[in-house]
Design an enzyme around this catalytic site. Structure first.
Site, short mmCIF file in Angstrom:
data_model
loop_
_atom_site.label_atom_id
_atom_site.label_comp_id
_atom_site.label_asym_id
_atom_site.label_seq_id
_atom_site.Cartn_x
_atom_site.Cartn_y
_atom_site.Cartn_z
N ASP A 7 37.31 47.20 34.48
CA ASP A 7 38.42 46.65 34.28
C ASP A 7 38.47 45.16 35.08
O ASP A 7 37.20 44.71 35.20
CB ASP A 7 39.71 47.27 34.80
CG ASP A 7 39.47 47.45 36.41
OD1 ASP A 7 38.73 47.03 36.91
OD2 ASP A 7 40.61 47.99 37.08
N CYS A 64 35.59 49.71 38.68
CA CYS A 64 36.81 49.11 38.73
C CYS A 64 37.02 48.73 40.22
O CYS A 64 36.13 48.57 41.10
CB CYS A 64 38.08 50.03 38.31
SG CYS A 64 38.30 51.35 39.38
N THR A 66 38.15 49.86 43.05
CA THR A 66 37.74 51.24 44.08
C THR A 66 36.90 51.93 43.39
O THR A 66 36.09 52.90 43.94
CB THR A 66 39.03 51.90 44.28
OG1 THR A 66 39.77 52.50 43.33
CG2 THR A 66 40.03 51.05 45.26
N HIS A 97 22.47 67.88 41.56
CA HIS A 97 23.34 69.14 41.66
C HIS A 97 24.47 69.30 40.57
O HIS A 97 24.87 70.40 40.14
CB HIS A 97 23.88 69.20 43.07
CG HIS A 97 22.89 69.76 43.98
ND1 HIS A 97 23.18 70.18 45.25
CD2 HIS A 97 21.45 69.85 44.00
CE1 HIS A 97 22.08 70.43 46.27
NE2 HIS A 97 21.11 70.30 45.22
N HIS A 133 22.63 75.52 40.14
CA HIS A 133 23.35 74.29 39.65
C HIS A 133 23.66 74.25 38.27
O HIS A 133 24.69 74.01 37.90
CB HIS A 133 22.41 73.16 39.96
CG HIS A 133 22.30 73.04 41.46
ND1 HIS A 133 23.16 73.11 42.30
CD2 HIS A 133 21.03 72.96 42.01
CE1 HIS A 133 22.64 72.94 43.87
NE2 HIS A 133 21.26 73.07 43.69
C1 RB5 Z 1 43.29 46.96 39.83
O1 RB5 Z 1 43.87 45.96 40.71
C2 RB5 Z 1 42.74 48.00 40.44
O2 RB5 Z 1 44.04 48.84 40.64
C3 RB5 Z 1 41.96 49.09 39.90
O3 RB5 Z 1 40.66 48.17 39.55
C4 RB5 Z 1 41.18 50.26 40.52
O4 RB5 Z 1 40.86 49.92 41.66
C5 RB5 Z 1 41.86 51.24 40.31
O5 RB5 Z 1 41.70 52.58 40.85
#
Ligand code: RB5
Length: 150
Positions: A7, A64, A66, A97, A133
């Protein structure tokens, strides 16, 4: 073939990832996003994840901010085993695994060099198949309703 998706939060890091893959002769399909304009990560996780579930791509790299949103979205697609990783040990073990077919990374968590190190490990580590596994991965497939594959 590696499926890529990000994203806006992962767009910049994905540029480094593509350079790394190019330099190492690794083929990929880029499902976007293609700018830092705000967008919805499930849309892009779905495109890459379905390509892997359909067998057109073998692995996926999803990024993304996080890595969490991408991993939640990708794991809703039957056949996807997406692992959110931020350390080398987890990147290795999720291949050995869990036979993870997708690695999710957080661009706001990891420096580019650290992310590329995890990708290198993820792409070069094999699954320890044939024993306990494999049995556990089969059970994951059963949760997906994919038991008939085995
Ligand atoms: C975007 O601002 C952020 O929410 C997205 O990139 C991500 O971290 C969501 O899990």
């Amino acid at each position: 073939m590696i499926a890529l998706a990000c994203d806006h939060g992962g767009f910049e890091l994905m540029g480094f990832v593509k350079s790394y893959l190019d330099e190492n002769g690794l083929l990929y399909r880029d499902f976007g996003t293609h700018s830092d304009e705000s967008c919805d990560y499930p849309d892009f996780a779905a495109l890459a994840g379905r390509c892997i579930a359909d067998g057109e791509c073998d692995r996926g790299i999803l990024i993304c901010g996080t890595g969490i949103g991408m991993s939640i979205a990708a794991n809703k697609i039957p056949g996807i085993r997406a692992a959110l990783c931020s350390d080398p040990f987890s990147a290795e073990m999720t291949r050995r695994h869990n036979d993870a077919n997708v690695i999710c990374l957080g661009a706001r968590v990891l420096a580019a060099g650290a992310a590329l190190k995890l990708i290198k490990i993820f792409l070069s580590t094999g699954f320890e198949s044939g024993g306990r596994h494999s049995q556990r991965v089969r059970k994951l497939d059963e949760l997906d309703g994919l038991a008939e594959l085995h």
